[in-house]
Motif scaffolding. Sequence first.
Motif, PDB file in Angstrom:
ATOM      1  N   SER A 251      16.751  -3.103  -6.700  1.00  0.00           N
ATOM      2  CA  SER A 251      15.079  -3.208  -7.101  1.00  0.00           C
ATOM      3  C   SER A 251      14.724  -4.329  -6.190  1.00  0.00           C
ATOM      4  N   VAL A 252      15.342  -5.391  -6.229  1.00  0.00           N
ATOM      5  CA  VAL A 252      15.060  -6.438  -5.042  1.00  0.00           C
ATOM      6  C   VAL A 252      14.821  -6.004  -3.858  1.00  0.00           C
ATOM      7  N   MET A 253      16.073  -5.338  -3.355  1.00  0.00           N
ATOM      8  CA  MET A 253      16.021  -4.733  -1.914  1.00  0.00           C
ATOM      9  C   MET A 253      14.875  -3.764  -1.613  1.00  0.00           C
ATOM     10  N   TYR A 254      14.628  -3.245  -2.737  1.00  0.00           N
ATOM     11  CA  TYR A 254      13.590  -2.244  -2.413  1.00  0.00           C
ATOM     12  C   TYR A 254      12.138  -3.041  -1.988  1.00  0.00           C
ATOM     13  N   PHE A 255      11.663  -4.176  -2.755  1.00  0.00           N
ATOM     14  CA  PHE A 255      10.877  -4.856  -2.575  1.00  0.00           C
ATOM     15  C   PHE A 255      10.887  -5.613  -1.338  1.00  0.00           C
ATOM     16  N   LYS A 256      11.988  -6.148  -0.682  1.00  0.00           N
ATOM     17  CA  LYS A 256      12.374  -6.991   0.490  1.00  0.00           C
ATOM     18  C   LYS A 256      12.115  -6.032   1.477  1.00  0.00           C
ATOM     19  N   ASP A 257      12.653  -4.561   1.531  1.00  0.00           N
ATOM     20  CA  ASP A 257      12.548  -3.660   2.417  1.00  0.00           C
ATOM     21  C   ASP A 257      11.124  -3.397   2.748  1.00  0.00           C
ATOM     22  N   SER A 258      10.462  -3.203   1.475  1.00  0.00           N
ATOM     23  CA  SER A 258       9.013  -2.546   1.772  1.00  0.00           C
ATOM     24  C   SER A 258       8.275  -3.446   2.309  1.00  0.00           C
ATOM     25  N   TYR A 259       8.260  -4.917   1.779  1.00  0.00           N
ATOM     26  CA  TYR A 259       7.616  -6.059   2.304  1.00  0.00           C
ATOM     27  C   TYR A 259       7.626  -6.271   3.787  1.00  0.00           C
ATOM     28  N   TYR A 260       9.206  -6.526   4.177  1.00  0.00           N
ATOM     29  CA  TYR A 260       9.327  -6.785   5.414  1.00  0.00           C
ATOM     30  C   TYR A 260       9.568  -6.012   6.446  1.00  0.00           C
ATOM     31  N   LEU A 261       9.996  -4.826   6.104  1.00  0.00           N
ATOM     32  CA  LEU A 261      10.407  -3.699   7.118  1.00  0.00           C
ATOM     33  C   LEU A 261       9.690  -2.437   6.833  1.00  0.00           C
ATOM     34  N   GLY A 262       8.995  -2.233   5.797  1.00  0.00           N
ATOM     35  CA  GLY A 262       8.622  -0.994   5.610  1.00  0.00           C
ATOM     36  C   GLY A 262       7.120  -0.753   5.330  1.00  0.00           C
ATOM     37  N   ILE A 263       6.829  -0.253   4.015  1.00  0.00           N
ATOM     38  CA  ILE A 263       5.123   0.142   3.596  1.00  0.00           C
ATOM     39  C   ILE A 263       4.251  -1.115   4.271  1.00  0.00           C
ATOM     40  N   SER A 264       4.480  -2.262   3.706  1.00  0.00           N
ATOM     41  CA  SER A 264       3.396  -3.443   3.794  1.00  0.00           C
ATOM     42  C   SER A 264       3.377  -3.919   5.333  1.00  0.00           C
ATOM     43  N   PHE A 265       4.656  -3.781   5.796  1.00  0.00           N
ATOM     44  CA  PHE A 265       4.626  -4.025   7.162  1.00  0.00           C
ATOM     45  C   PHE A 265       3.790  -3.203   8.069  1.00  0.00           C
ATOM     46  N   MET A 266       3.947  -1.658   8.048  1.00  0.00           N
ATOM     47  CA  MET A 266       3.085  -0.883   8.699  1.00  0.00           C
ATOM     48  C   MET A 266       1.686  -0.658   8.305  1.00  0.00           C
ATOM     49  N   LYS A 267       1.203  -1.480   7.352  1.00  0.00           N
ATOM     50  CA  LYS A 267      -0.096  -1.586   6.978  1.00  0.00           C
ATOM     51  C   LYS A 267      -1.045  -2.331   8.098  1.00  0.00           C
ATOM     52  N   ASN A 268      -0.420  -3.127   8.649  1.00  0.00           N
ATOM     53  CA  ASN A 268      -0.966  -3.935   9.806  1.00  0.00           C
ATOM     54  C   ASN A 268      -0.451  -3.546  10.960  1.00  0.00           C
ATOM     55  N   GLU A 269      -1.280  -2.721  11.729  1.00  0.00           N
ATOM     56  CA  GLU A 269      -0.697  -2.142  12.840  1.00  0.00           C
ATOM     57  C   GLU A 269      -0.731  -3.259  14.143  1.00  0.00           C
ATOM     58  N   ASN A 270      -1.487  -4.262  13.900  1.00  0.00           N
ATOM     59  CA  ASN A 270      -1.384  -5.278  15.030  1.00  0.00           C
ATOM     60  C   ASN A 270      -0.184  -6.282  14.892  1.00  0.00           C
ATOM     61  N   GLN A 271       0.161  -6.330  13.637  1.00  0.00           N
ATOM     62  CA  GLN A 271       1.298  -7.397  13.575  1.00  0.00           C
ATOM     63  C   GLN A 271       2.382  -7.485  14.521  1.00  0.00           C
ATOM     64  N   GLN A 272       2.758  -8.534  14.959  1.00  0.00           N
ATOM     65  CA  GLN A 272       3.760  -8.799  16.016  1.00  0.00           C
ATOM     66  C   GLN A 272       4.992  -9.355  15.637  1.00  0.00           C
TER      67      GLN A 272
END
Length: 218
Positions: free
Chosen positions: A192-213
């Motif tokens: 569960s911890v890994m799901y939130f970390k993956d989503s936040y840093y590498l996945g869903i949350s990351f892709m919300k901001n297309e301009n993130q560098q």
Amino acid sequence: TISFATSLVSGIFYIYGLQFYGLSLDMIGLAQYGEMVKGSETSPDKTYYILSLPGIFYNSTNIKIAALLIASVYFFIILVMPIVVWLFSVAEWFYVLRFKQNPRKVDHKNGVMKHISSCTQYMYSWVGLEVLCAAFYSSSLEMNNVVNWVVQKQFGNVCNAFHSAIGISCLHINGTVGPGFFYLLFSALIFSVMYFKDSYYLGISFMKNENQQGLREI
């Protein structure tokens, strides 16, 4: 580094827990003595291992098609998907650790890693470790109530007579969770911890901001 280590630990807990039993049901009372009679094919004490459950589903009923479907779903969400998600998570965090780059941002030459990272967050939904933990724990608490409801409905008068005469109940199920349950529970929590970390840093949350560098600080 922490995320990579956490990914490794989640799989180690899971794989190590497969060799232990997750649930034990011990039969106490008149039924226990009946099962101890020579020639009985059933043991009064039953232990359930995570790996043995699909076979138990299939062999314990004559409705083989339904049992095969249940065993297949169990095999998929309890045995296959946890391993696949674990390997994918380890791979993507190793990539981050090695190349200091989000695998979702790689070019076409490294497209395999990009696709792995893209799929991992969604594949977590097919991991059912917490469901099995809940099933083991609830069975250890409630199996006696369920079984006695059936026994009392069919043989209530006989059981009450025996209990009044000799002080022994017809049947009592003593359920306990085993070491496999705790390893599975720890693994499910880490997943569960890994799901939130993956989503936040590498996945869903990351892709919300297309301009993130680049990659946020991990």
